[in-house]
Scaffold this active site. Structure first.
Site, PDB file in Angstrom:
ATOM      1  N   ILE A  78      99.378  12.365  68.630  1.00  0.00           N
ATOM      2  CA  ILE A  78     100.047  13.565  69.196  1.00  0.00           C
ATOM      3  C   ILE A  78      99.625  13.751  70.579  1.00  0.00           C
ATOM      4  O   ILE A  78      98.437  13.581  70.906  1.00  0.00           O
ATOM      5  CB  ILE A  78     100.063  14.642  68.447  1.00  0.00           C
ATOM      6  CG1 ILE A  78     100.558  15.806  69.056  1.00  0.00           C
ATOM      7  CG2 ILE A  78      98.388  15.140  68.302  1.00  0.00           C
ATOM      8  CD1 ILE A  78     100.530  17.005  68.156  1.00  0.00           C
ATOM      9  N   SER A  79     100.665  13.644  71.437  1.00  0.00           N
ATOM     10  CA  SER A  79     100.326  13.530  72.951  1.00  0.00           C
ATOM     11  C   SER A  79      99.422  14.915  73.387  1.00  0.00           C
ATOM     12  O   SER A  79      99.514  15.836  72.777  1.00  0.00           O
ATOM     13  CB  SER A  79     101.617  13.520  73.757  1.00  0.00           C
ATOM     14  OG  SER A  79     102.226  12.303  73.437  1.00  0.00           O
ATOM     15  N   GLN A  80      98.683  14.560  74.388  1.00  0.00           N
ATOM     16  CA  GLN A  80      98.121  15.604  75.074  1.00  0.00           C
ATOM     17  C   GLN A  80      99.220  16.945  75.683  1.00  0.00           C
ATOM     18  O   GLN A  80     100.171  16.418  76.045  1.00  0.00           O
ATOM     19  CB  GLN A  80      97.302  15.158  76.673  1.00  0.00           C
ATOM     20  CG  GLN A  80      96.950  15.876  77.426  1.00  0.00           C
ATOM     21  CD  GLN A  80      96.545  15.559  78.822  1.00  0.00           C
ATOM     22  OE1 GLN A  80      97.031  14.453  79.104  1.00  0.00           O
ATOM     23  NE2 GLN A  80      95.788  16.390  79.569  1.00  0.00           N
TER      24      GLN A  80
END
Length: 223
Positions: A78-80
């Site tokens: 899950i992206s920053q």
């Protein structure tokens, strides 16, 4: 040869009543998002509201609002939070837009699009892709179309798209995706070698079909 692994990890929603996630979320927006120059009011409101802890495995819940990506299984992350906010602001989402999403991951990014947007999601993992649409519809997003396929190739029969968002890193911008971008449309994609620093690229196609590419500010690690 470039392959975009378009995974869909359908994660169970976890109750975190003991954690003051509202305070964590507010701090995340203040210290990670606003401080780095994100100003779009709709994006900031969504960052305050979307429960990121519901999109990560239970063992990572306490780190859900930290300033870095988190593993979600199947080799995906899950992206920053800042990268999610920046990509959304760069694409300038509008109501009723037709959006192609490549690299669906946890589903967190999709919560930042207007519910009226039509989303088309190709996935290469046949064991997971049927659950993506159902998961989104349970969250109130009913204009979702999912198929098994290679995200590199886009979804030609539904092109052109107002916006294309690619959250899986690539070593170049896929020509089929550029071709499927509507005149006046935008695409955001992280570009760079796997397991190395990647740059966010903004691809724009003007009303005459001319394509321009611009490197955005931060580097990121996407896969």
């Amino acid at each position: 040869m470039l392959t975009l692994s378009v995974a869909a990890s359908v994660l169970a929603v976890t109750s975190v009543e003991a954690v003051d996630v509202g305070e964590d979320r507010d701090r995340m927006v203040r210290e990670q998002i606003e401080s780095r120059g994100i100003t779009n009011a709709a994006v900031l409101a969504a960052m305050h509201q979307v429960p990121r802890h519901e999109f990560v495995p239970e063992r990572w819940i306490n780190a859900a609002y930290d300033d870095h990506p988190l593993p979600i299984g199947h080799g995906q992350t899950i992206s920053q939070p800042y990268i999610v906010a920046l990509m959304t602001e760069l694409l300038q989402p509008t109501r009723g837009a037709k959006v192609l999403e490549v690299g669906t991951g946890s589903g967190y990014q999709r919560r930042f699009w207007p519910r009226s947007a039509r989303r088309f999601i190709p996935s290469r993992l046949s064991s997971h892709w049927p659950g993506i649409g159902g998961s989104l519809r349970r969250l109130g997003y009913d204009r979702v179309h999912v198929k098994q396929g290679d995200g590199y190739l886009g979804w030609l029969e539904h092109a052109p798209f107002d916006a294309i968002i690619v959250t899986a890193g690539a070593d170049h911008v896929p020509p089929p995706l550029v071709e499927q971008l509507k005149p006046g449309g935008r695409m955001v994609i992280p570009v760079g070698e796997a397991h190395e620093e990647q740059l966010l690229m903004l691809v724009e196609k003007n009303d005459t079909g001319k394509v321009t590419t611009e490197t955005s500010r931060p580097s990121c690690s996407c896969r």
